[in-house]
Scaffold this active site. Structure first.
Site, PDB file in Angstrom:
ATOM      1  N   PRO A 105       0.793  -1.237   0.000  1.00  0.00           N
ATOM      2  CG  PRO A 105       0.030  -0.983   2.170  1.00  0.00           C
ATOM      3  CD  PRO A 105       0.807  -1.911   1.301  1.00  0.00           C
ATOM      4  CG  ASP A 118      -0.157   0.320 -10.816  1.00  0.00           C
ATOM      5  OD1 ASP A 118      -0.790  -0.733 -10.808  1.00  0.00           O
ATOM      6  OD2 ASP A 118       0.352   0.824  -9.806  1.00  0.00           O
ATOM      7  CE  LYS A 177      -4.172   0.029 -15.871  1.00  0.00           C
ATOM      8  NZ  LYS A 177      -4.738  -1.240 -15.545  1.00  0.00           N
ATOM      9  CB  ALA A 228      -5.442  -0.966   0.005  1.00  0.00           C
ATOM     10  CG  MET A 268     -10.922   1.086  -7.155  1.00  0.00           C
ATOM     11  SD  MET A 268     -10.853   0.013  -8.593  1.00  0.00           S
ATOM     12  CE  MET A 268     -11.233  -1.585  -7.877  1.00  0.00           C
TER      13      MET A 268
END
Ligand code: SAH
Length: 256
Positions: free
Chosen positions: A17, A40, A62, A124, A174
């Site tokens: 994380p 990423d 992204k 996470a 998310m």
């Protein structure tokens, strides 16, 4: 035509994380041996600093609604770099197989006959739980834990009924942008409006924040506190534990 003995390889490495000392030893070894690192945007600066100066870094980061490199191109890139004989590390935030699209990348490598391995990382949810002393399961509070994506293909049609409630912990990745819709979805499924929620921003990183409230107030909380990605939403009785513990001890070091 090359045969697979001439190929390099691809290692999908979970970067955890954020904090570099949450990498596994195996992850650190894979990074040290990398010729090419494809990473990423979620990979923390501390981890990025461990990439050898000799390695070529390719950023395929992204962000929501702004995909810089489509997934199929990432797969093709990994395969091409390995076929060129490189030791390729695909460095991904958290764990590659928890909402990391690692499965697709493994499939791409296998289809091309490229050797591929996976190094797990601390997801996470695990990082946040440890950092905030917020256990995801607890003998007195929860014996089921579920990880869901709050933003994914077909979210509206997904059946989350039963994932949250008494004795259960729901961790939503998310989910910040859709916090209001998520709260509505859970309450429509019968979850009590006063179910405890916690939102953890930048878990294990500098500026880590925990804020807590009740389900009916989730969208308001995210808005008032200007919560930004990356953040997790945790729903269930365990979400109330850090605040309860702080109150019991009259701690003033954290503000909820
Ligand atoms: N593979 C990653 C998840 C990638 S999906 C893992 O295992 O952790 C991206 C989502 O992960 C973010 O939108 C956020 O919900 C969560 N996330 C990643 N890093 C985080 C962090 N340091 N703190 C809080 N949430 C984080």
């Amino acid at each position: 035509m090359k045969n697979s003995q001439d190929f390099g390889s691809v290692v999908l490495v979970g970067a955890g994380p954020g904090a570099a000392d949450l990498l596994t030893v195996r992850a650190v070894r894979a990074l040290a041996a990398a010729d090419v690192v494809v990473h990423d945007g979620l990979v923390g600066a501390e981890v990025m600093a461990l990439i050898p100066a000799t390695a070529r870094c390719i950023d395929v980061s992204k962000r929501r609604a702004r995909h810089t490199v489509p997934q199929h191109e990432i797969g093709a890139l990994l395969v091409a770099q390995a076929q060129a004989g490189h030791n390729v590390v695909r460095l991904k935030g958290g764990d590659p197989f928890i909402f990391g699209r690692g499965g697709e990348e493994v499939d791409d490598c296998c289809a091309a006959g490229v050797p591929v391995t996976v190094v797990p990382g601390i997801s996470a949810a695990n990082g946040a739980a440890a950092s905030l002393l917020l256990p995801l399961t607890h003998r007195d509070h929860a014996s089921i834990v579920s990880f869901v994506a709050g933003e994914c293909r077909g979210l509206a049609a997904q059946n989350w009924a039963g994932l949250a409630g008494k004795g259960r912990t729901l961790v939503i990745y998310m989910g910040v942008a859709g916090a209001g819709a998520i709260a509505d979805k859970l309450m429509a499924d019968g979850l009590a409006p006063d179910a405890p929620v916690a939102v953890v921003e930048r878990a294990t990183q500098a500026g880590e924040r925990l804020v807590t409230s009740l389900l009916a107030d989730l969208a308001g909380l995210v808005d008032r506190e200007a919560i930004a990605s990356p953040a997790l939403i945790i729903v269930g009785d365990v979400a109330a534990l850090p605040a309860a513990r702080a109150m019991a001890k009259d701690e003033t070091c954290r503000v909820f």
